[in-house]
Design a protein around this motif. Sequence first.
Motif, PDB file in Angstrom:
ATOM      1  N   LEU A 150      -4.830  -2.605  -2.373  1.00  0.00           N
ATOM      2  CA  LEU A 150      -3.614  -2.026  -2.812  1.00  0.00           C
ATOM      3  C   LEU A 150      -3.785  -0.686  -3.803  1.00  0.00           C
ATOM      4  O   LEU A 150      -3.051   0.173  -4.058  1.00  0.00           O
ATOM      5  N   ALA A 153      -4.534   2.806  -1.732  1.00  0.00           N
ATOM      6  CA  ALA A 153      -3.437   2.753  -0.814  1.00  0.00           C
ATOM      7  C   ALA A 153      -3.718   3.915   0.243  1.00  0.00           C
ATOM      8  O   ALA A 153      -3.437   3.658   1.590  1.00  0.00           O
ATOM      9  N   MET A 182       2.811  -2.354  -0.487  1.00  0.00           N
ATOM     10  CA  MET A 182       3.029  -0.930  -1.039  1.00  0.00           C
ATOM     11  C   MET A 182       4.355  -0.639  -1.385  1.00  0.00           C
ATOM     12  O   MET A 182       4.833   0.102  -2.222  1.00  0.00           O
ATOM     13  N   GLU A 186       5.902   0.455  -4.838  1.00  0.00           N
ATOM     14  CA  GLU A 186       6.316   2.008  -5.137  1.00  0.00           C
ATOM     15  C   GLU A 186       7.966   1.842  -5.664  1.00  0.00           C
ATOM     16  O   GLU A 186       8.187   2.467  -6.472  1.00  0.00           O
TER      17      GLU A 186
END
Length: 312
Positions: A150, A153, A182, A186
Amino acid sequence: MTMLMSDDAFISPAQLLIGLHVHLDLPWTQHPFTFSSFKIKSLEQIMTLQSLGLERIRYSPAKSDAQPLALPAEPPPPPPHSPGDDAAYAAKRARIERLLAQQQRAAACEREFLSAARALKAMTQNVFARPEQAREEGLALIKTMADSMLTDADVAINLMKDKIGGEETYHHALNVTLLAMMLAKELKAPPEAIRVMGVGALFHDIGKLELPDSLVRKTEVLSKPERGLYQQHCVYGMDIARKLGLSSEATTIIAQHHEHMDGTGYPKGLQGQTISMLARMVGLVNAYDNLCNPNNPAQALTPHEALSVLYA
């Protein structure tokens, strides 16, 4: 004195992966494992082996379930120094170092992705026989992905188009898990929500274990009876999740990841806000990966085309 079997070989710690049968030529007081000879079963064991500082590790090909990973590429030799143009030399050297760093990150991420696929394979095989072990292995895998892939990414997402290592069956679950985590990261979701989403995504298709393999892998359009049976994997998955002892939030993701906002999804035809937010996010990335990586490769869309379909 160490006894070297005729079929034994030596590999670098960077080549380790789940399924290799290794031998530690060390006194038992110098390593934390119960035995000095064993088959690798988890990413944690790989990390521990790599932390021992050994230059090479002995393994038995005949007792292993996998082949060692390829060695990372050797760094290219530095360009010859040009005293007359130090600025250009420094810029070129910086570009080479950046490229080498990117290559090393990609190689490391590929090794982690392949090891994760093998870990998922081992976990799936334990679902019915040892459900508690399967759950703990799944939780450990989510933690490993959050701590490693992660953080890289941009590198990991490039692996989703390549079914490396012959573990195609497990790449979809890993793709959806990584994409969902992800997306949650975000959106500034708290760590616990990212973890729960990861668990739900990792097990989202676990109900397919109850379906005929020929149906799951079919590349042609499903008949109406086949489609009805296929849609039951959400219900089967919910039952398996309860046996595994997954959280109610993760179980809801498994149950609802094919529901649609307009009520055209399955298995219950839920609408709008009655669908869990986490299930909606997993459903979105699940649809995206199915478009990019369908059973029939000839029907695969590019990421841009898949996003266009989802927006439409």
